[in-house]
Structures are given as C-alpha cells and as structure tokens.
Design a protein around this motif. Structure first.
Motif, short mmCIF file in Angstrom:
data_model
loop_
_atom_site.label_atom_id
_atom_site.label_comp_id
_atom_site.label_asym_id
_atom_site.label_seq_id
_atom_site.Cartn_x
_atom_site.Cartn_y
_atom_site.Cartn_z
N GLU A 53 5.21 -7.20 -3.70
CA GLU A 53 5.69 -6.91 -5.05
C GLU A 53 5.58 -5.41 -5.26
O GLU A 53 4.59 -4.81 -4.84
CB GLU A 53 4.83 -7.62 -6.10
N GLU A 104 5.60 -5.86 -12.55
CA GLU A 104 6.37 -6.11 -11.32
C GLU A 104 7.83 -5.71 -11.56
O GLU A 104 8.52 -6.32 -12.36
CB GLU A 104 6.29 -7.60 -10.94
N GLN A 108 10.55 -7.29 -5.90
CA GLN A 108 9.81 -8.06 -4.90
C GLN A 108 10.69 -8.27 -3.68
O GLN A 108 11.89 -8.50 -3.81
CB GLN A 108 9.35 -9.41 -5.46
MG MG Z 1 8.45 -11.75 -8.10
#
Ligand code: MG
Ligand code: ATP
Length: 439
Positions: free
Chosen positions: A209, A282, A285
């Motif tokens: 991430e 985040e 990813q």
């Molecule tokens: Mg994710």
C-alpha cells in the motif's frame, strides 16, 4: 479565467458536517457538493484539480509502459460468478437489475472484466507482457462513507492490470508499477511510503500500500523514518531495465500499517530514534496475484513450448479522487489550502484591489494576457469585493502565487507578489513580477 464569470461558490462558514480539514476546505473552497452520502458533484475548481491529478497519473502510467483503455462502469453479474467473487463481495457491491431482469453491478474494481477482454484476444506468450489500465468511476457501498472524497461511495480510481507469461515477468511488471507510483505521488508533492500490505478481497501474496502520512489517516502506521529520505527515481528511469534494486531499497526499511504490524520485528529492525508511529492515508495499492483470476476464467496463453498456462496477473490501483483529500491534509494552513504547483487548479491569482480604477484595470489586463499566453492559468479576481475578502478567498483556494495590484502601488508602477506557501511578499515592477512568474 475571470472570477466574475467563473463559478466559485465559496462558503464563509465552516460546514459542521465535515470532520477533517480536507473535507472542510473542499466544501468551503467550492470544490465539491455532496449529492448523497459518499456521492459528490465536482464543482469547477475541484474538477480542475481532479483532472490535473488524473493527468499526472496517466503520464506516469504511460511512461511505465501501461496502455490506457476505458471499461464501462456497469458489469454483468455473470462475469463475477466466473471468478466466484459475485457472492463473496457482499454488501459493498451495488447490484442492479435492468428491464430484462438481467443482473448487473456497478463495478467496484475490474479484474474480471479485464481478464475477459484479455482472454478474448491474447493467445501467445509473444503478445506479452501487457499492462492495461483505465481511469474510471467505481462504486463501493461503504458502510461508513466519510471524510468527503477520502471515503466516498462513488470515487475515481486508476486501475491497471498486468499480464505475463511467468512469475518472474509478473514481478517485473509489479516493480514497474511500484516505481511508477513512487514518481506519481512525488510529482504531486506527496511523500507516499510503500508499506507491506495484506491482499484482502483482491487476493495474492505480494502487495504494497502507498501511504501518505497524516494524523487524520484511517490506519495507524509504524515505520523507520529514514524511509522518508529515500530518493525518488528520476525522469531517466528505464522501465525495461531490472528495477528490483529500487523496489528492494524502498521495501527494506520497516514500514507497516496496523493490519500487518509485527511489534517484535519492529523492535528488532528499527533503532528507537528512527521510529515513527503515526497515521496514514492509503492513496494506492499494488498486488501480484498470479493466476487467481486467469485460472478460473481460463485466460490462458501458449508458452514457447506450445503448452498453455494461465497468465500471471497483477493489479494496481490509485485513488484519484481520494488524492485531493490526501494532498490537502498534507498541505494546508489555518487560512486554507496550499496547492503544490503541479496540481494547483490555477497557477496564479491576480487580485485587483480596485476594480474600475483605470490604471489598476489596465495593469491587471496586461498581467492576465501575459500570464494566459505563457500558460500560467491565471484566475483574475476582477470582482468588486473588498480587498480583505479577496485575500481571504485567494488564501482559501490556495493558488501558489498571488499578484496583488492596487492603486497606490500602480501609481509607482509596482505590484506585490505573494507566495502562498511561504507567505513571503515582495513589491516590484509589474514587468519583473510577470518575469518572476515565468511570463
Ligand atoms: Mg487497498
Ligand atoms: P480502503 O482500505 O481505504 O477501503 P481498499 O484497499 O479497499 O481501500 P483498493 O481496492 O486497494 O482499496 O483500491 C485502490 C485505491 O482506491 C485505494 O488505494 C484508495 O486510494 C482508493 N479507494 C478505495 N476505496 C475508496 C473509497 N471508498 N473512496 C475513495 N477512494 C477509495
């Protein structure tokens, strides 16, 4: 753009429903409007930033060799039955039935559809590698949509999907996206740290991430703070070369979100003075998951030996709309947003302190024409609002520069140039100010 003709509905009051600063500032700066929980209209100022972020993501994807296409938002349920995810996905999936009683869904991600496209055309290892991406709206019926565009239900994502003949080639594709992400976020003025991650419903065994550090982030993170000083791969990066050294460099120092945090390893691998424990957002990813979709969906390719095998796949997401919130969380002060140059909706605000005064109007028009011609995207505040209000709006919307033109200064042929980030102001002749701005 002349502000008198623009649509910039700034709010004087602080909206009470917004819990975090980026959400408050986006509402106050007239960037977004909530139409339903987690569903936003992008007002002109917000839309300009969204497009700039999208373009940086696109340029870095293209540079890394990924190829853009566009898949629809609606998908057939049957496609998701092939991978087994139709039932697994649960209530986050928005399920729709059309007039023929056909089951559809609003895509939360596109592994199935891209695998279907791939298997329809690609048969041989000679056509590999391929990495296909799109930038498209997604829908996830999040239980708790919140924090504005950070956790929406409808949100814009860049998702790329790589196809390779074997695992080694698949890992190279993964490394290409890893490096592209380092560059992408750095270009937006962000420090996004790759952290080892769980793979969740996407599946697979290798994942990172990319996390922007911010106190308001949703996950707790633990890292060796020396990771913040690692070098970002430059323009000259050769994506065909072996990139594993860069990936190793960026994934060796301890950096984990709470989901995979291992306190014993953390203590063993970091010195007390290097430990950084904070929260993070985040913003992207990357996953390598081998044949998780290609096997059940029979996306097979013939190798050099003629034998067929499932393609080795990875997928790579960037939260394009979430990035606006993340950038604001990382870059603001008590007066408003401070946009990094590369994503600023306009490059410079021209503030006329006395609209209607012939000398001020003439200087503003000169500046507006020159800056427009030089591609600096000026926003000219030609309204008759009082000076205090203009300063407040300019600080709130956070353009990197303010060119302040008032009657007293202009009588001496001078204007003021203010840098939004440093707050530094200098008085100088109009020509010199325009030159400093690159016009
Ligand atoms: Mg994710
Ligand atoms: P999260 O853990 O935040 O729910 P995720 O891991 O489920 O996200 P991915 O499937 O990895 O999300 O999607 C790729 C990217 O899309 C994420 O890194 C994030 O930046 C963005 N994203 C995911 N969910 C949302 C959302 N509800 N609103 C805005 N952006 C989102």
């Amino acid at each position: 753009m002349r502000l008198s003709r623009y649509f910039l509905p700034v709010l004087k009051e602080t909206p009470s429903e917004a819990q975090i600063v980026s959400h408050r500032l986006m509402l106050r700066a007239g960037m977004i409007r909530q139409e339903a929980a987690g569903i936003y209209a992008w007002l002109p100022l917000g839309f300009r930033v969204l497009k700039k972020i999208e373009q940086i993501v696109r340029e870095e994807q293209n540079r890394a060799g990924a190829i853009e296409l566009l898949m629809p938002t609606l998908q057939l349920a049957d496609l998701w039955r092939e991978s087994g995810r139709y039932d697994d996905y649960g209530q986050e999936m928005l399920r729709i039935t059309d007039r023929h009683e056909r089951e559809l869904l609003y895509g939360p991600t596109n592994e199935e559809m891209i695998t279907e496209i791939f298997r329809a055309y690609v048969r041989s290892y000679k056509d590999l590698p391929k990495n296909l991406y799109h930038i498209q709206w997604k829908f996830r019926d999040e239980q708790r949509p919140r924090f504005g565009v950070m956790r929406g239900r409808e949100f814009l994502m860049k998702d790329a999907y790589s196809f390779d003949i074997d695992e080694a080639a698949g890992r190279h594709s993964y490394n290409q996206m890893f490096v592209a992400y380092l560059r992408t976020f750095a270009r937006m003025g962000l420090k996004a740290i790759p952290m080892r991650a769980e793979t969740g419903p996407i599946g697979g065994d290798l994942s990172h991430e990319f996390i922007v550090l911010a106190e308001t982030g949703e996950s707790a993170v633990f890292c060796d703070k020396r990771v913040l000083d690692l070098p970002i791969p430059g323009d000259e990066t050769n994506y065909d070369a072996d990139l594993s050294e860069v990936v190793t460099q960026w994934s060796t120092l301890y950096a984990c979100t709470e989901d995979v945090h291992d306190p014993a390893r953390y203590e063993a691998e970091t010195k007390p003075e290097d430990r950084l424990e904070t929260r993070g957002i985040e913003v992207g990813q990357v996953f390598f998951f081998g044949d998780k979709y290609s096997k059940p969906m029979k996306a097979v390719v013939a190798g050099p030996d003629g034998a067929e095998r499932p393609a080795q796949m990875g997928s790579y997401g960037v939260g394009v709309s979430r990035l606006l919130g993340a950038i604001i969380e990382a870059s603001h002060d008590d007066k408003g947003i401070i946009w990094p140059e590369e994503v600023a909706p306009f490059g410079v605000a021209i503030l006329s302190l006395k609209a209607g005064d012939p000398a001020v109007d003439a200087a503003c028009e000169t500046a507006y024409a020159a800056l427009t011609k030089a591609g600096k995207e000026p926003l000219y505040d030609d309204t008759d609002e009082r000076a205090g209000g203009k300063f407040a709006t300019a600080d709130l919307i956070g353009l990197p520069w303010q060119l302040i033109v008032g009657p007293k200064g202009i009588a001496n042929g001078e204007v003021e140039l203010k840098n939004r980030r440093s707050g530094e102001r200098q008085t100088l002749p109009l020509d010199a100010a325009l030159k400093a701005l690159g016009a």
